[in-house]
Design an enzyme around this catalytic site. Structure first.
Site, short mmCIF file in Angstrom:
data_model
loop_
_atom_site.label_atom_id
_atom_site.label_comp_id
_atom_site.label_asym_id
_atom_site.label_seq_id
_atom_site.Cartn_x
_atom_site.Cartn_y
_atom_site.Cartn_z
N CYS A 146 0.84 -1.16 0.03
CA CYS A 146 0.03 0.08 -0.01
C CYS A 146 0.86 1.19 -0.07
O CYS A 146 1.39 1.39 -0.97
CB CYS A 146 -0.96 -0.10 1.10
SG CYS A 146 -2.32 1.10 1.03
N HIS A 253 -3.61 -4.84 0.32
CA HIS A 253 -3.00 -5.47 1.57
C HIS A 253 -3.23 -6.89 1.65
O HIS A 253 -3.98 -7.81 1.94
CB HIS A 253 -3.76 -4.80 3.00
CG HIS A 253 -3.38 -3.33 3.13
ND1 HIS A 253 -2.83 -2.99 4.21
CD2 HIS A 253 -3.95 -2.39 2.55
CE1 HIS A 253 -2.67 -1.80 4.07
NE2 HIS A 253 -3.40 -1.18 3.11
N GLU A 255 -1.99 -8.74 3.75
CA GLU A 255 -2.24 -9.38 5.35
C GLU A 255 -3.52 -9.39 5.73
O GLU A 255 -3.87 -10.21 6.63
CB GLU A 255 -1.36 -8.41 6.13
CG GLU A 255 -1.97 -7.06 6.61
CD GLU A 255 -1.63 -6.03 5.43
OE1 GLU A 255 -1.55 -4.94 5.80
OE2 GLU A 255 -1.07 -6.34 4.41
#
Length: 286
Positions: A146, A253, A255
């Site tokens: 990001c 993202h 994650e």
């Protein structure tokens, strides 16, 4: 001690406490950039202090492979003590991940903020760029998420849209504060790219979207590997020259991916980065 290739590292559940020093030495050590919370008189605690922290999800994403994650605190500033530098961290750690957070300061790419709220964090920009320079100089792989993608583009001479919704006509709403990481859209992977090779036969994927800034002019250092379907925003980049140290980044993202969801499983992306880390570590005899 010779290094162990990443692919052959034992999973965490297979480890025993019989030889903790050996186990620790075989693990990859990944530096994670810090987020900054600057002094704020309205804050109930540490109002006059700078806080540095990491978001838990990205640390746990990296740790899912058995890698050890170390936040790299900024070694400079008004409270600086000792002689630790970015270079010390770059020499000690095996790779670097830049994660999300505040906007990039438009002055980093030669512009004035179009609105005060888009002024970004110049202090963190300087910190991140110094980190990148140190790890690249040491030949260590770098991965951005990001803001990390945006920072890397700017660090190598690219520019950003300060606000997608006001600068890109008919753009998708790339950030929705109300639903945050449940905001999704489709991305096309560039055929023939390294990202395409990581997902053979896959042309279009679904990703989360939590950003209002994005790459405008892509740095000549990088090639785009994915684009937003609805408005052409660059969603993934990679260093062009394979003879140089590894640099790659995603606008989404990874994650925040949830197992069983219809969004892209980013395990292949993480494996690609960590394989590059392990290869560099192996060449160095780490």
């Amino acid at each position: 001690m010779t290094s162990t290739p990443f692919a052959s590292l034992p999973p965490p559940r297979a480890l025993t406490p019989d030889a903790p020093e050996l186990i620790t030495a075989s693990r990859l050590k990944i530096g994670l950039s810090a987020c900054f919370s600057h002094a704020d008189p309205t804050r109930s605690l540490f109002s006059g202090k700078t806080l540095q922290y990491v978001e838990q999800s990205i640390a746990h994403w990296l740790m899912s492979t058995g890698a050890m994650v170390v936040m790299v605190p900024c070694p400079t500033g008004s409270t600086q003590r000792g002689d630790v530098t970015y270079t010390h961290y770059a020499e000690w750690l095996d790779g670097l991940v830049l994660h999300g957070g505040a906007d990039v300061w438009p002055g980093s790419y030669g512009e004035e903020p179009l609105e005060e709220q888009w002024a970004g964090d110049r202090v963190r920009d300087d910190y991140d760029k110094a980190l990148v320079a140190a790890f690249v100089a040491a030949g260590k792989p770098v991965f951005g998420v990001c803001r990390g993608l945006q920072l890397l583009n700017v660090a190598y001479g690219g520019t950003l849209y300060q606000d997608i919704s006001t600068q890109v006509a008919d753009s998708f709403v790339h950030r929705d504060a109300a639903i945050y990481d449940l905001n999704f859209h489709s991305v096309d992977i560039v055929p023939g790219s390294r990202l395409s090779a990581l997902y053979p036969g896959v042309e279009r994927v679904r990703v989360n979207s939590i950003h209002h800034q994005a790459i405008k002019d892509l740095s000549p250092e990088f090639v785009a590997e994915a684009y937003s379907v609805s408005d052409g925003i660059i969603e993934a980049i990679r260093r062009k020259d394979p003879s140089k140290s590894y640099i790659a980044a995603l606008q989404w993202h990874p994650e925040f991916h949830q197992a069983g969801s219809d969004t892209i499983d980013d395990a292949a992306v993480l494996d690609d980065f960590l394989m590059a880390v392990a290869q560099v570590k192996g060449r160095a005899g780490g």
